[in-house]
Scaffold this motif. Structure first.
Motif, PDB file in Angstrom:
ATOM      1  N   GLN A 187      66.442   3.439  43.634  1.00 45.59           N
ATOM      2  CA  GLN A 187      64.889   3.367  42.955  1.00 45.59           C
ATOM      3  C   GLN A 187      65.196   2.920  41.595  1.00 45.59           C
ATOM      4  O   GLN A 187      64.462   2.311  41.008  1.00 45.59           O
ATOM      5  CB  GLN A 187      64.290   4.662  43.188  1.00 45.59           C
ATOM      6  N   ALA A 188      65.888   4.158  40.937  1.00 45.51           N
ATOM      7  CA  ALA A 188      66.360   3.978  39.596  1.00 45.51           C
ATOM      8  C   ALA A 188      66.773   2.700  38.973  1.00 45.51           C
ATOM      9  O   ALA A 188      66.185   1.999  37.894  1.00 45.51           O
ATOM     10  CB  ALA A 188      67.309   5.085  39.061  1.00 45.51           C
ATOM     11  N   LYS A 189      67.455   2.078  39.872  1.00 51.98           N
ATOM     12  CA  LYS A 189      67.811   0.659  39.666  1.00 51.98           C
ATOM     13  C   LYS A 189      67.030  -0.171  39.833  1.00 51.98           C
ATOM     14  O   LYS A 189      66.864  -1.148  38.629  1.00 51.98           O
ATOM     15  CB  LYS A 189      69.115   0.396  40.585  1.00 51.98           C
ATOM     16  N   GLN A 214      63.792   0.268  39.151  1.00 55.94           N
ATOM     17  CA  GLN A 214      62.859   0.458  38.280  1.00 55.94           C
ATOM     18  C   GLN A 214      63.617  -0.078  36.713  1.00 55.94           C
ATOM     19  O   GLN A 214      62.720  -0.824  36.150  1.00 55.94           O
ATOM     20  CB  GLN A 214      62.572   2.019  37.779  1.00 55.94           C
ATOM     21  N   LYS A 215      64.806  -0.185  36.590  1.00 56.28           N
ATOM     22  CA  LYS A 215      65.207  -0.498  35.427  1.00 56.28           C
ATOM     23  C   LYS A 215      65.363  -2.018  35.377  1.00 56.28           C
ATOM     24  O   LYS A 215      65.214  -2.520  34.353  1.00 56.28           O
ATOM     25  CB  LYS A 215      66.804  -0.145  35.706  1.00 56.28           C
ATOM     26  N   GLU A 216      65.407  -2.774  36.814  1.00 55.43           N
ATOM     27  CA  GLU A 216      65.351  -4.312  36.911  1.00 55.43           C
ATOM     28  C   GLU A 216      63.877  -4.450  36.320  1.00 55.43           C
ATOM     29  O   GLU A 216      63.742  -5.475  35.497  1.00 55.43           O
ATOM     30  CB  GLU A 216      65.438  -4.654  38.433  1.00 55.43           C
ATOM     31  N   ARG A 217      62.992  -3.553  36.908  1.00 52.06           N
ATOM     32  CA  ARG A 217      61.400  -4.055  36.598  1.00 52.06           C
ATOM     33  C   ARG A 217      61.313  -3.979  35.168  1.00 52.06           C
ATOM     34  O   ARG A 217      60.624  -4.960  34.538  1.00 52.06           O
ATOM     35  CB  ARG A 217      60.650  -3.231  37.469  1.00 52.06           C
ATOM     36  N   ASP A 218      61.892  -2.824  34.710  1.00 51.96           N
ATOM     37  CA  ASP A 218      61.488  -2.759  33.371  1.00 51.96           C
ATOM     38  C   ASP A 218      62.295  -3.983  32.580  1.00 51.96           C
ATOM     39  O   ASP A 218      61.600  -4.520  31.299  1.00 51.96           O
ATOM     40  CB  ASP A 218      62.347  -1.616  32.704  1.00 51.96           C
ATOM     41  N   LYS A 219      63.359  -4.396  32.932  1.00 50.56           N
ATOM     42  CA  LYS A 219      63.943  -5.542  32.351  1.00 50.56           C
ATOM     43  C   LYS A 219      63.382  -6.787  32.394  1.00 50.56           C
ATOM     44  O   LYS A 219      63.066  -7.553  31.573  1.00 50.56           O
ATOM     45  CB  LYS A 219      65.461  -5.736  32.956  1.00 50.56           C
ATOM     46  N   ASN A 220      62.687  -6.866  33.511  1.00 48.51           N
ATOM     47  CA  ASN A 220      61.935  -8.117  33.827  1.00 48.51           C
ATOM     48  C   ASN A 220      60.740  -8.231  32.893  1.00 48.51           C
ATOM     49  O   ASN A 220      60.404  -9.345  32.376  1.00 48.51           O
ATOM     50  CB  ASN A 220      61.441  -8.165  35.248  1.00 48.51           C
TER      51      ASN A 220
END
Ligand SMILES: [Zn+2]
Length: 399
Positions: free
Chosen positions: A344-346, A348-354
């Motif tokens: 999940q954290a990963k 979210q991190k991806e989403r944030d990155k996008n």
């Protein structure tokens, strides 16, 4: 009851009495015995057994062999009493027929089966009355006895529970009364054997029909507390395993079960069994106690108890295994949860990155747009026209 005729041996005449008179005479015998009992000296009371005071032990006097009792004797007696309690008491009153027979002394069974040639064997027993769950049996004394009869009292300890099981189904009812008669019984007999050998064990083992109870250790007659019952009780209990007697017991059970509020109303009503009925009950072929069969049955019962205990242990083991598995699966879930949380954290991190990239793209677009407009404005075009020209270029795919 001073007017009871006596035999030439000085005993009460008990031959040919009605059930009422039979019970009256034996109630008198019980009273006489109690009076005599109260006069008894040098008995080992529960208090003496517990405290083992030297003065009191000396007061007991010498035993048959001429030696005084010792503190060690009393310790042994106390151990025997505790063994008897452990053997016969399971928190419930009475002992089963199989236990009664398998713990009886061979000599008592031989006498009950009339398999002795010294005149001490007995041959007949007849129920004379039944008072709720208490059966009164008249037993003919042996040839060698000074008495004519003895009175055996048998109380059915599973009476109340089995009474509730009765229905209109004849065969089921027969099975119920069979269970009652083979089940837990308490008993008493007025004979000397019961009084001096066995009543103490019956009291300690919680299978005595009381009164009378016996708390004085049988230090002379039965110091090792061997055996369970006299020949009269054994013979009566064996006859009780016959359909002839069971039919009669069932008759009373059914009567009681059909009474409204049976518990207390009926308890004081005694049913006397008529001569005619007694004759019918004497057509009872079950006079021989099969000690070997009862020993087998008792051993089987005990093995079943052990097996049941083991099964319960096994089941408890199974439950332990389940509990372990459950704990394990809980810890697995925890690990999985941790893993999922990481994913999940990963994500979210991806989403944030996008989102950041998107923003960057948008920002780049804005920069390019502004640069385009600025360039046109520098050529003298107004800002509004320059923006329209940029949008036209973007839509047209050209810059
Ligand atoms: Zn007896």
């Amino acid at each position: 009851m001073a007017d009871i005729p006596r035999t030439s041996a000085g005993r009460y005449q008990t031959e040919g009495l009605s059930p009422q008179d039979f019970n009256r005479v034996f109630d008198q015998i019980q009273t006489d015995q109690r009076k005599k009992r109260r006069r008894a000296r040098s008995t080992i009371t529960p208090f003496l057994l517990k405290n083992k005071s030297l003065d009191d032990i000396i007061k007991l006097g010498r035993r048959k062999g001429g030696m005084y009792f010792t503190k060690d004797d009393l310790k042994g007696f106390e151990r025997n009493r505790n063994d008897a309690r452990n053997t016969f008491q399971n928190g419930e009153a009475g002992i089963t027929y199989a236990q009664l027979i398998s713990h009886s002394q061979q000599i008592d069974i031989k006498r009950a089966n009339n398999k002795v040639d010294n005149g001490l064997g007995i041959t007949s027993a007849t129920p004379v009355s039944i008072k709720h769950n208490l059966l009164i049996v008249q037993v003919k004394a042996s040839q060698a006895s000074h008495d004519q009869h003895h009175r055996v009292k048998i109380r059915f300890e599973q009476w109340d529970a089995l009474l509730d099981e009765l229905t209109n189904d004849k065969r089921k009812n027969q099975a119920i009364v069979r269970q009652l008669c083979a089940g837990r019984l308490s008993f008493d007999c007025d004979c000397g054997r019961h009084q001096y050998w066995y009543r103490y064990i019956a009291t300690a083992g919680n299978y005595a029909v009381a009164p009378p109870k016996e708390y004085a250790y049988p230090k002379e007659k039965n110091p090792n507390l061997k055996g369970v019952a006299c020949k009269h009780v054994i013979h009566s209990a064996t006859r009780l395993q016959s359909p002839a007697w069971q039919v009669r017991v069932l008759q009373t059970m059914l009567q009681v079960a059909k009474q409204v509020g049976y518990g207390d109303d009926r308890r004081n009503t005694t049913e006397h069994i008529s001569d005619k009925e007694q004759k019918a009950l004497n057509r009872n072929r079950k006079s021989q106690t099969n000690a070997a069969a009862m020993k087998r049955e008792w051993d089987l019962y005990q093995r079943r108890q052990v097996a049941l205990g083991k099964k319960l242990d096994d089941e408890n083991g199974g439950i332990d295994d389940l509990r372990k598995q459950l704990t394990k699966s809980k810890s697995l879930t925890a690990a999985q949860r941790k893993k999922a949380e990481a994913v999940q954290a990963k994500l979210q991190k991806e989403r944030d990155k996008n989102a950041l990239l998107k923003q960057q793209l948008a920002d780049q677009f804005q920069i390019r747009k502004q640069a385009f407009i600025d360039a046109l404005v520098m050529t003298g075009m107004n800002e509004k026209d320059a923006e329209a020209k940029f949008m036209q270029t973007v839509k047209g795919g050209r810059q």
